[in-house]
Write a protein that holds these residues in place. Structure first.
Motif, short mmCIF file in Angstrom:
data_model
loop_
_atom_site.label_atom_id
_atom_site.label_comp_id
_atom_site.label_asym_id
_atom_site.label_seq_id
_atom_site.Cartn_x
_atom_site.Cartn_y
_atom_site.Cartn_z
N SER A 294 -14.01 -4.72 10.03
CA SER A 294 -13.59 -6.02 9.77
C SER A 294 -12.14 -6.64 10.43
CB SER A 294 -13.71 -5.95 8.65
OG SER A 294 -12.76 -6.95 7.78
N ASN A 295 -11.40 -5.70 10.10
CA ASN A 295 -9.62 -5.90 10.90
C ASN A 295 -9.86 -6.11 12.23
OD1 ASN A 295 -8.64 -5.72 8.43
ND2 ASN A 295 -7.46 -4.28 8.38
N ILE B 134 -5.06 2.40 7.25
CA ILE B 134 -3.53 1.82 7.00
C ILE B 134 -2.96 0.98 8.13
CG2 ILE B 134 -2.21 3.63 7.15
CD1 ILE B 134 -0.75 1.96 4.34
N TYR B 135 -3.12 2.01 9.21
CA TYR B 135 -2.33 1.00 10.43
C TYR B 135 -2.95 0.14 10.80
CZ TYR B 135 0.23 5.19 10.17
OH TYR B 135 2.14 6.12 9.58
N LEU C 155 0.73 -1.23 -0.35
CA LEU C 155 -0.41 -0.38 -0.06
C LEU C 155 1.04 1.13 0.30
CD1 LEU C 155 -3.01 -0.68 2.31
CD2 LEU C 155 -3.23 -0.26 -0.02
N ILE C 156 1.78 1.50 1.36
CA ILE C 156 3.17 2.10 0.67
C ILE C 156 3.66 2.28 -0.23
CG2 ILE C 156 5.11 3.03 2.17
CD1 ILE C 156 3.01 2.94 4.21
N VAL C 157 4.28 1.71 -1.26
CA VAL C 157 4.92 2.06 -2.25
C VAL C 157 3.42 1.76 -3.29
CG1 VAL C 157 6.47 0.82 -1.66
CG2 VAL C 157 4.84 -0.13 -3.15
N ILE D 193 -9.89 -2.92 20.14
CA ILE D 193 -10.19 -1.84 19.91
C ILE D 193 -9.77 -0.21 19.89
CG2 ILE D 193 -11.14 0.02 22.49
CD1 ILE D 193 -11.67 -2.84 23.29
N ILE D 194 -7.88 -0.39 20.38
CA ILE D 194 -6.90 0.33 19.18
C ILE D 194 -7.08 0.92 17.90
CG2 ILE D 194 -4.44 1.19 19.17
CD1 ILE D 194 -4.07 -0.15 21.84
N THR D 195 -7.20 -0.50 17.09
CA THR D 195 -7.51 -0.54 15.96
C THR D 195 -8.66 0.99 15.02
OG1 THR D 195 -7.03 -2.20 15.59
CG2 THR D 195 -8.06 -1.92 13.96
#
Lengths: 101, 196
Positions: free
Chosen positions: B121-122, B165-166, B50-52, B157-159
Protein backbone atom coordinates in the motif's frame (compact mmCIF):
# COMPACT_ATOMS: atom_id res chain seq x y z
CA UNK A 1 -13.36 35.63 -51.60
CA UNK A 2 -13.54 36.51 -47.92
CA UNK A 3 -15.96 34.78 -45.66
CA UNK A 4 -18.12 37.43 -44.05
CA UNK A 5 -17.03 38.50 -40.60
CA UNK A 6 -19.77 37.95 -38.03
CA UNK A 7 -20.88 41.54 -37.23
CA UNK A 8 -21.74 40.48 -33.70
CA UNK A 9 -18.16 39.44 -33.05
CA UNK A 10 -16.44 42.07 -35.18
CA UNK A 11 -16.55 44.68 -32.45
CA UNK A 12 -13.81 45.49 -29.92
CA UNK A 13 -15.66 44.81 -26.68
CA UNK A 14 -17.78 41.84 -27.76
CA UNK A 15 -14.72 40.16 -29.25
CA UNK A 16 -12.82 40.86 -26.01
CA UNK A 17 -15.58 39.17 -23.99
CA UNK A 18 -15.73 36.14 -26.29
CA UNK A 19 -11.92 35.76 -26.40
CA UNK A 20 -11.79 35.81 -22.61
CA UNK A 21 -14.61 33.30 -22.26
CA UNK A 22 -13.28 30.87 -24.87
CA UNK A 23 -10.26 30.08 -22.71
CA UNK A 24 -12.06 29.56 -19.39
CA UNK A 25 -14.88 27.53 -17.89
CA UNK A 26 -16.72 30.58 -16.58
CA UNK A 27 -15.96 34.17 -15.61
CA UNK A 28 -17.63 36.75 -13.39
CA UNK A 29 -18.76 40.16 -14.56
CA UNK A 30 -16.09 41.89 -12.44
CA UNK A 31 -13.37 39.78 -14.05
CA UNK A 32 -14.57 40.75 -17.54
CA UNK A 33 -14.78 44.37 -16.40
CA UNK A 34 -11.20 44.35 -15.21
CA UNK A 35 -9.74 42.52 -18.20
CA UNK A 36 -11.56 44.52 -20.88
CA UNK A 37 -11.20 47.93 -19.24
CA UNK A 38 -14.77 48.77 -20.35
CA UNK A 39 -17.39 50.69 -18.40
CA UNK A 40 -20.07 48.77 -16.47
CA UNK A 41 -22.86 50.09 -18.68
CA UNK A 42 -21.18 49.27 -21.98
CA UNK A 43 -20.14 45.82 -20.78
CA UNK A 44 -23.71 45.06 -19.65
CA UNK A 45 -25.12 46.08 -23.04
CA UNK A 46 -22.62 43.97 -25.00
CA UNK A 47 -23.13 40.97 -22.71
CA UNK A 48 -26.89 41.23 -23.31
CA UNK A 49 -26.34 41.28 -27.09
CA UNK A 50 -24.15 38.15 -26.91
CA UNK A 51 -26.70 36.50 -24.66
CA UNK A 52 -29.57 37.31 -27.03
CA UNK A 53 -27.59 35.69 -29.85
CA UNK A 54 -27.13 32.65 -27.56
CA UNK A 55 -23.35 32.99 -27.82
CA UNK A 56 -23.05 33.11 -24.04
CA UNK A 57 -24.99 31.98 -20.99
CA UNK A 58 -25.50 34.46 -18.18
CA UNK A 59 -26.27 33.29 -14.68
CA UNK A 60 -27.41 35.70 -12.00
CA UNK A 61 -26.99 34.80 -8.35
CA UNK A 62 -25.86 36.34 -5.07
CA UNK A 63 -22.64 36.28 -3.06
CA UNK A 64 -22.70 37.77 0.42
CA UNK A 65 -25.90 39.68 -0.48
CA UNK A 66 -24.31 41.23 -3.57
CA UNK A 67 -25.57 40.33 -7.05
CA UNK A 68 -23.20 38.05 -8.94
CA UNK A 69 -23.21 37.64 -12.72
CA UNK A 70 -21.36 34.67 -14.19
CA UNK A 71 -20.83 34.23 -17.93
CA UNK A 72 -20.09 31.03 -19.84
CA UNK A 73 -19.57 30.57 -23.57
CA UNK A 74 -22.13 28.27 -25.27
CA UNK A 75 -21.39 25.66 -27.99
CA UNK A 76 -23.04 28.06 -30.47
CA UNK A 77 -20.70 30.79 -29.24
CA UNK A 78 -17.65 28.56 -29.64
CA UNK A 79 -18.71 27.73 -33.21
CA UNK A 80 -19.26 31.40 -34.07
CA UNK A 81 -15.89 32.32 -32.56
CA UNK A 82 -14.12 29.58 -34.55
CA UNK A 83 -15.80 30.73 -37.77
CA UNK A 84 -14.73 34.31 -37.05
CA UNK A 85 -11.12 33.20 -36.52
CA UNK A 86 -11.24 31.19 -39.77
CA UNK A 87 -12.53 34.23 -41.64
CA UNK A 88 -9.71 36.33 -40.16
CA UNK A 89 -7.15 33.73 -41.22
CA UNK A 90 -8.51 33.82 -44.79
CA UNK A 91 -8.26 37.57 -44.79
CA UNK A 92 -4.66 37.48 -43.57
CA UNK A 93 -3.72 34.82 -46.15
CA UNK A 94 -5.08 36.90 -49.00
CA UNK A 95 -3.30 39.99 -47.69
CA UNK A 96 0.00 38.12 -47.46
CA UNK A 97 -0.33 36.95 -51.06
CA UNK A 98 -1.04 40.51 -52.13
CA UNK A 99 2.15 41.70 -50.40
CA UNK A 100 4.18 38.96 -52.15
CA UNK A 101 2.89 40.02 -55.55
CA UNK B 1 -15.39 53.27 -32.69
CA UNK B 2 -16.83 50.03 -34.02
CA UNK B 3 -16.70 51.24 -37.61
CA UNK B 4 -12.91 51.58 -37.50
CA UNK B 5 -12.41 48.12 -36.04
CA UNK B 6 -10.26 46.29 -38.60
CA UNK B 7 -9.34 42.63 -39.13
CA UNK B 8 -5.92 43.28 -37.61
CA UNK B 9 -7.61 44.79 -34.57
CA UNK B 10 -9.73 41.64 -34.28
CA UNK B 11 -6.66 39.47 -34.30
CA UNK B 12 -4.92 41.69 -31.75
CA UNK B 13 -7.90 41.58 -29.37
CA UNK B 14 -8.10 37.77 -29.56
CA UNK B 15 -4.38 37.33 -28.91
CA UNK B 16 -4.34 39.77 -25.99
CA UNK B 17 -7.40 38.35 -24.26
CA UNK B 18 -6.33 34.71 -24.67
CA UNK B 19 -2.91 35.63 -23.24
CA UNK B 20 -4.66 37.28 -20.28
CA UNK B 21 -6.83 34.30 -19.45
CA UNK B 22 -3.86 31.97 -19.91
CA UNK B 23 -1.94 33.98 -17.32
CA UNK B 24 -4.65 33.09 -14.81
CA UNK B 25 -3.49 29.46 -14.86
CA UNK B 26 -1.31 29.75 -11.82
CA UNK B 27 -0.68 27.87 -8.64
CA UNK B 28 0.90 29.27 -5.49
CA UNK B 29 1.93 25.82 -4.28
CA UNK B 30 -0.16 26.04 -1.10
CA UNK B 31 -1.69 22.55 -1.27
CA UNK B 32 1.61 20.91 -2.24
CA UNK B 33 3.32 22.51 0.75
CA UNK B 34 0.49 21.69 3.15
CA UNK B 35 0.36 18.03 2.16
CA UNK B 36 4.11 17.75 1.67
CA UNK B 37 4.77 18.83 5.26
CA UNK B 38 1.90 16.79 6.74
CA UNK B 39 2.95 13.56 5.03
CA UNK B 40 6.64 14.18 5.77
CA UNK B 41 5.93 14.72 9.50
CA UNK B 42 3.56 11.74 9.63
CA UNK B 43 6.01 9.40 7.86
CA UNK B 44 9.05 10.43 9.90
CA UNK B 45 7.24 10.41 13.25
CA UNK B 46 5.74 6.98 12.43
CA UNK B 47 9.29 5.77 11.70
CA UNK B 48 10.72 7.22 14.92
CA UNK B 49 7.84 5.85 17.04
CA UNK B 50 8.42 2.38 15.56
CA UNK B 51 12.13 2.61 16.38
CA UNK B 52 11.43 3.61 20.01
CA UNK B 53 8.85 0.80 20.26
CA UNK B 54 5.66 2.84 20.75
CA UNK B 55 2.73 0.46 20.21
CA UNK B 56 0.51 2.96 18.40
CA UNK B 57 3.21 4.20 16.05
CA UNK B 58 0.67 4.74 13.25
CA UNK B 59 -1.16 7.40 15.29
CA UNK B 60 0.38 10.47 13.52
CA UNK B 61 -1.29 9.41 10.24
CA UNK B 62 -4.99 9.68 11.13
CA UNK B 63 -4.40 12.80 13.25
CA UNK B 64 -2.44 14.70 10.59
CA UNK B 65 -4.41 13.43 7.59
CA UNK B 66 -7.81 14.29 9.08
CA UNK B 67 -6.43 17.72 10.07
CA UNK B 68 -5.06 18.18 6.54
CA UNK B 69 -8.36 17.06 5.02
CA UNK B 70 -10.29 19.65 7.02
CA UNK B 71 -7.75 22.41 6.20
CA UNK B 72 -7.87 21.49 2.49
CA UNK B 73 -11.68 21.43 2.49
CA UNK B 74 -11.88 24.91 4.03
CA UNK B 75 -9.12 26.40 1.85
CA UNK B 76 -10.55 24.81 -1.32
CA UNK B 77 -14.06 26.06 -0.55
CA UNK B 78 -12.82 29.60 0.09
CA UNK B 79 -10.68 29.56 -3.04
CA UNK B 80 -13.57 28.34 -5.20
CA UNK B 81 -15.98 30.84 -3.74
CA UNK B 82 -13.71 33.83 -4.23
CA UNK B 83 -12.35 32.89 -7.66
CA UNK B 84 -13.74 35.32 -10.21
CA UNK B 85 -12.74 33.12 -13.09
CA UNK B 86 -12.76 29.36 -13.34
CA UNK B 87 -10.29 27.92 -15.83
CA UNK B 88 -10.30 24.42 -17.31
CA UNK B 89 -7.12 23.91 -15.31
CA UNK B 90 -9.07 24.53 -12.07
CA UNK B 91 -11.69 21.97 -13.09
CA UNK B 92 -9.05 19.39 -14.07
CA UNK B 93 -7.30 19.86 -10.72
CA UNK B 94 -10.50 19.44 -8.72
CA UNK B 95 -11.33 16.16 -10.47
CA UNK B 96 -7.76 14.87 -10.37
CA UNK B 97 -7.24 15.42 -6.64
CA UNK B 98 -10.72 14.28 -5.63
CA UNK B 99 -10.16 11.10 -7.63
CA UNK B 100 -6.75 10.80 -5.95
CA UNK B 101 -8.42 11.01 -2.53
CA UNK B 102 -10.94 8.27 -3.35
CA UNK B 103 -8.17 6.00 -4.63
CA UNK B 104 -6.07 6.72 -1.55
CA UNK B 105 -8.92 5.77 0.80
CA UNK B 106 -9.55 2.60 -1.23
CA UNK B 107 -5.89 1.55 -0.93
CA UNK B 108 -5.88 2.25 2.83
CA UNK B 109 -9.11 0.26 3.17
CA UNK B 110 -7.53 -2.71 1.33
CA UNK B 111 -4.45 -2.52 3.56
CA UNK B 112 -6.56 -2.30 6.72
CA UNK B 113 -8.54 -5.37 5.59
CA UNK B 114 -5.31 -7.26 4.96
CA UNK B 115 -6.02 -7.71 1.24
CA UNK B 116 -2.65 -6.09 0.48
CA UNK B 117 0.37 -5.62 2.74
CA UNK B 118 1.24 -2.22 4.22
CA UNK B 119 4.45 -2.17 2.15
CA UNK B 120 2.43 -2.73 -1.03
CA UNK B 121 0.00 0.00 0.00
CA UNK B 122 2.89 2.39 0.75
CA UNK B 123 4.40 1.66 -2.67
CA UNK B 124 1.06 2.24 -4.45
CA UNK B 125 0.44 5.43 -2.47
CA UNK B 126 3.88 6.77 -3.47
CA UNK B 127 3.07 5.88 -7.09
CA UNK B 128 -0.26 7.72 -7.05
CA UNK B 129 1.39 10.75 -5.37
CA UNK B 130 3.63 10.63 -8.42
CA UNK B 131 0.66 10.43 -10.78
CA UNK B 132 -0.91 13.50 -9.12
CA UNK B 133 2.19 15.66 -9.46
CA UNK B 134 3.01 14.30 -12.94
CA UNK B 135 -0.41 15.29 -14.32
CA UNK B 136 -0.51 18.64 -12.46
CA UNK B 137 2.99 19.43 -13.71
CA UNK B 138 1.96 18.67 -17.28
CA UNK B 139 -1.11 20.93 -17.05
CA UNK B 140 0.87 23.73 -15.41
CA UNK B 141 3.82 23.19 -17.77
CA UNK B 142 5.98 23.03 -14.65
CA UNK B 143 8.90 20.61 -14.96
CA UNK B 144 9.82 20.18 -11.25
CA UNK B 145 6.39 18.59 -10.64
CA UNK B 146 6.74 16.29 -13.66
CA UNK B 147 10.24 15.22 -12.60
CA UNK B 148 9.02 14.79 -9.00
CA UNK B 149 6.27 12.48 -10.27
CA UNK B 150 8.72 10.32 -12.24
CA UNK B 151 11.12 10.07 -9.26
CA UNK B 152 8.17 9.04 -7.06
CA UNK B 153 7.48 6.14 -9.40
CA UNK B 154 11.12 5.05 -9.10
CA UNK B 155 10.84 5.31 -5.29
CA UNK B 156 7.64 3.23 -5.40
CA UNK B 157 9.56 0.42 -7.10
CA UNK B 158 12.48 0.74 -4.64
CA UNK B 159 9.97 0.49 -1.76
CA UNK B 160 9.18 -3.09 -2.79
CA UNK B 161 12.80 -4.18 -2.35
CA UNK B 162 13.70 -2.72 1.06
CA UNK B 163 12.82 -3.76 4.63
CA UNK B 164 9.21 -2.82 5.55
CA UNK B 165 10.05 -0.10 8.06
CA UNK B 166 12.08 1.87 5.48
CA UNK B 167 9.02 2.27 3.25
CA UNK B 168 8.13 5.13 5.61
CA UNK B 169 11.38 6.81 4.65
CA UNK B 170 10.71 6.39 0.92
CA UNK B 171 7.32 8.05 1.48
CA UNK B 172 9.11 10.92 3.24
CA UNK B 173 11.66 11.19 0.45
CA UNK B 174 9.00 11.10 -2.27
CA UNK B 175 7.04 13.99 -0.72
CA UNK B 176 10.22 16.05 -0.37
CA UNK B 177 11.00 15.53 -4.07
CA UNK B 178 7.51 15.61 -5.57
CA UNK B 179 5.67 18.01 -3.24
CA UNK B 180 7.92 20.18 -1.11
CA UNK B 181 10.63 21.14 -3.61
CA UNK B 182 8.16 21.85 -6.47
CA UNK B 183 5.80 23.52 -3.94
CA UNK B 184 8.46 26.04 -2.88
CA UNK B 185 9.51 26.58 -6.51
CA UNK B 186 5.85 27.19 -7.47
CA UNK B 187 5.49 29.63 -4.59
CA UNK B 188 8.46 31.66 -5.74
CA UNK B 189 7.33 31.52 -9.40
CA UNK B 190 3.89 32.75 -8.37
CA UNK B 191 5.42 35.61 -6.37
CA UNK B 192 7.47 36.65 -9.40
CA UNK B 193 4.38 36.51 -11.65
CA UNK B 194 2.47 38.70 -9.19
CA UNK B 195 5.04 41.47 -9.61
CA UNK B 196 4.83 41.52 -13.41
Amino acid sequence: MFKDLDPLLHSQLRLQIMSLLIGVESAEFTYLLEETGATRGNLSVQISKLKDAEYIDVKKSFRKNYPLTTCTITPKGVEAFEKYVEALQDYLKVNKEKVKK
Amino acid sequence: METTFTEQDGLKVITEMIENSRAKIRDNGFFYLLWGWLVLIAGLSNFILLIVGFDKAWLPWPVLMIGGGIATGIAGYRLGKNARVKTFFDIAMIYLWNGFLVLLLFILFMAARGVISWVASNAIIIAIYGLGTFVSGGLLKFKPLIIGGVISWALAIITLFIPDIYSLLTIALSVIISYLIPGYLLKSRDKKLSHV
